[in-house]
Design a protein around this motif. Structure first.
Motif, PDB file in Angstrom:
ATOM      1  N   ILE B   3     -46.965  31.723  27.288  1.00 54.17           N
ATOM      2  CA  ILE B   3     -45.784  31.770  26.420  1.00 54.17           C
ATOM      3  C   ILE B   3     -46.231  32.418  25.116  1.00 54.17           C
ATOM      4  CG2 ILE B   3     -44.015  30.410  25.244  1.00 54.17           C
ATOM      5  CD1 ILE B   3     -43.869  30.052  28.228  1.00 54.17           C
ATOM      6  N   ASN B   5     -45.175  35.148  21.510  1.00 56.08           N
ATOM      7  CA  ASN B   5     -44.229  35.357  20.419  1.00 56.08           C
ATOM      8  C   ASN B   5     -43.243  36.505  20.712  1.00 56.08           C
ATOM      9  OD1 ASN B   5     -43.564  34.423  17.743  1.00 56.08           O
ATOM     10  ND2 ASN B   5     -44.356  36.376  16.979  1.00 56.08           N
ATOM     11  N   VAL B 166     -39.452  34.098  21.891  1.00 53.64           N
ATOM     12  CA  VAL B 166     -40.209  33.402  22.932  1.00 53.64           C
ATOM     13  C   VAL B 166     -40.268  34.324  24.149  1.00 53.64           C
ATOM     14  CG1 VAL B 166     -40.390  31.390  24.427  1.00 53.64           C
ATOM     15  CG2 VAL B 166     -39.536  31.120  22.102  1.00 53.64           C
ATOM     16  N   LEU B 187     -48.979  31.943  19.395  1.00 52.16           N
ATOM     17  CA  LEU B 187     -48.123  30.958  20.058  1.00 52.16           C
ATOM     18  C   LEU B 187     -46.839  30.747  19.269  1.00 52.16           C
ATOM     19  CD1 LEU B 187     -50.714  28.243  21.055  1.00 52.16           C
ATOM     20  CD2 LEU B 187     -49.205  29.453  22.619  1.00 52.16           C
ATOM     21  N   PRO B 188     -45.697  30.685  19.952  1.00 52.72           N
ATOM     22  CA  PRO B 188     -44.465  30.401  19.220  1.00 52.72           C
ATOM     23  C   PRO B 188     -44.480  28.971  18.680  1.00 52.72           C
ATOM     24  CG  PRO B 188     -43.992  31.175  21.464  1.00 52.72           C
ATOM     25  CD  PRO B 188     -45.459  30.880  21.390  1.00 52.72           C
ATOM     26  N   GLY B 190     -43.886  25.230  17.974  1.00 55.01           N
ATOM     27  CA  GLY B 190     -43.609  24.125  18.885  1.00 55.01           C
ATOM     28  C   GLY B 190     -42.140  23.738  18.873  1.00 55.01           C
ATOM     29  N   GLN B 193     -40.350  26.189  21.047  1.00 54.00           N
ATOM     30  CA  GLN B 193     -40.691  25.946  22.452  1.00 54.00           C
ATOM     31  C   GLN B 193     -39.918  24.744  22.989  1.00 54.00           C
ATOM     32  OE1 GLN B 193     -44.716  26.379  23.985  1.00 54.00           O
ATOM     33  NE2 GLN B 193     -45.405  27.085  21.995  1.00 54.00           N
ATOM     34  N   MET B 197     -37.188  24.669  25.968  1.00 60.65           N
ATOM     35  CA  MET B 197     -37.437  23.799  27.103  1.00 60.65           C
ATOM     36  C   MET B 197     -36.196  22.957  27.407  1.00 60.65           C
ATOM     37  SD  MET B 197     -40.783  21.412  27.565  1.00 60.65           S
ATOM     38  CE  MET B 197     -40.098  20.038  26.638  1.00 60.65           C
TER      39      MET B 197
END
Lengths: 320, 320
Positions: B3, B5, B166, B187-188, B190, B193, B197
């Motif tokens: 996953i 950016n 994302v 990393l994007p 949290g 994310q 999700m």
């Protein structure tokens, strides 16, 4: 100013933008060794460790001599030094470096045309016991080489937003222009940028939050320090920090022998008891026996953590 | 799976991970030319354009011969070809490429040991008029070289979340392991994310959203197509798209002369009238006169846009 994907990403960008493959940056040690990754991930750049002075006496003093020594060592090794990274307040030691302390380093850097990256990720996490307020590099009236001085900050620590991944680079227009081109791929989500903007726009809330956070960090630091000292009958020596989320403590009196092997043995026993605290070796400390504990967690976690620590220490003593 | 950016960042990562400095990737043209930046920003890699066939007849056919030609041309120029980038459904043309169309390209890539990056960022934005459902590369029963086949997707287009940043890379364990090391810095958040999700967890909502989105895109595409044709008395020829957020249209009958100079002149007049639509030259189209219009906006914007377009076209005709 450049907004990027967390402080990690800003350091990665700066290493990529400011240096050529294989160049090195000087950093005082012990230090947050994830920076090794950050400067290296897109390049072949690396860090040269410049030990804080007096570690054999339990001191960790920042002094320009240590950088001078690192600079010479790197040159002897055929490495080109491109810059110095200063984390202020420091991690793991938790010291604060004022203008008087940093100026000789900034002047040395200017003389050698080195970039200086000042990472102030703990700038708002200072303790209320300070005699003088923290001086950000942004507040200095004079900088020896402003075009080569770069400021880094992020929300993760000071706003307890680890993982929110919004970092800030404040630098010259030239550096920001180049960094922005690369940063096109690493811009944080608009949604998160919007959230952070509205958070900062509420100045009253922000000020109150920062004040409360400082008070609680201070209170908790001294409370955990006391508990550690009591629990160990004074054998754990806690370093008197001025900022940050860490207890930096000397477990040397427990060690069977003052070696990194014994430190690792103790580390593993603590880990096996269900507690992860970083040992000094991992953070590039020169003297064996130091550990970094995060104290800024729930009371119940501290309580449980201390029980597990005690168990591990007993086991270590009993086994050796 | 990694996953990262946004899709931009995934392409940047892949270019960095799969190729060495100076290598090239083949891509069919016209194409989303921001990819030129994405593959180049951390490296000296670049794209070699492989024109879709039949452009002089208003066709834009994807065929392996065009990649073969690009491959030979690159080799003659002393460039090492490391891969092929396929955007499916395509941008700006809006065509969908089925397994039968792509297989010869995948086989050619396997033969030459080229990586194939399949960017399916418009995969869920297909029109309801399709005779057969869109086939994702992930649904193929057989891939000629699975270890060198990499899937890219992001939320930005299909979920109308431009800027959420994302992106997803689906690839071999080896590539994901290496990409993850670099991706540590990218990393994007949290928070984002977590949002994505919970969005995907609601399958009922997601299915309904995707269905409604497809219906609305289809309806809007044909409605704007008709308006453009009416407004221009059929002089604007709209390409029959099967997916995406764009109208790809030939304004050639308006051009005083079939040249990119005249296309630019018309582009500037449209821009001066307050409407930004991308001209074919910018997207690497071979034939002058093509423009890409975004149709997936509010009705009132379309209405106003068409008025501005009409003004610009009249002015262009009057002035030349």
């Amino acid at each position: 100013m450049v907004i990027s994907n967390g402080a990690t990403c800003v350091i990665t960008l700066l290493s990529y933008v400011l240096a050529d493959d294989g160049d090195v940056f000087l950093i005082s040690s012990p230090f947050y060794t994830v920076l090794d990754h950050d400067v290296n991930v897109l390049t072949k750049n690396s860090l040269v460790r410049c030990p804080l002075l007096g570690q054999e006496k339990g001191e960790f003093s920042l002094h320009v001599d240590s950088y001078k020594h690192g600079y010479e060592k790197a040159q002897l090794d055929g490495l080109r030094v491109r810059g110095i990274i200063i984390v202020n307040p420091g991690n793991p030691v938790g010291d604060i470096y004022d203008e008087r302390t940093l100026m000789p380093i900034l002047e040395f850097a200017a003389e050698k045309q080195l970039h200086v990256i000042v990472d102030e990720i703990y700038a708002l996490s200072t303790f209320t016991t300070l005699h003088e307020p923290f001086q950000s590099i942004l507040s200095y009236k004079h900088l020896p080489d402003p075009k080569r001085t770069h400021f880094v900050w992020a929300f993760s620590k000071d706003f307890s937003m680890s993982g929110v991944r919004v970092g800030v680079l404040y630098s010259s227009i030239e550096v920001c222009m180049i960094a922005s081109k690369v940063n096109f791929s690493f811009l944080p989500s608009g949604a998160v940028q919007g959230l952070m903007m509205s958070l900062l726009s509420d100045k009253e809330w922000t000020n109150r939050y920062v004040r409360t956070n400082k008070e609680r960090l201070t209170e908790k630091f001294y409370s955990v320090k006391k508990q550690l000292e009591l629990m160990s009958d004074g054998r754990i020596k806690v370093y008197e920090a001025q900022a940050g989320l860490f207890i930096w403590a000397d477990f040397g009196l427990y060690l069977n022998e003052k070696s990194f092997d014994e430190e690792l043995k103790l580390f593993n026993m603590i880990f096996d008891a269900g507690l992860y605290i970083t040992c000094g070796k991992i953070l590039g400390c020169n003297e064996p026996g130091w550990f970094r504990l995060i104290f800024s967690v729930k009371d119940s976690w501290i309580e449980e953590g201390l029980i597990r620590l005690k168990t591990a220490l007993n086991k270590y003593e009993f086994n050796t």
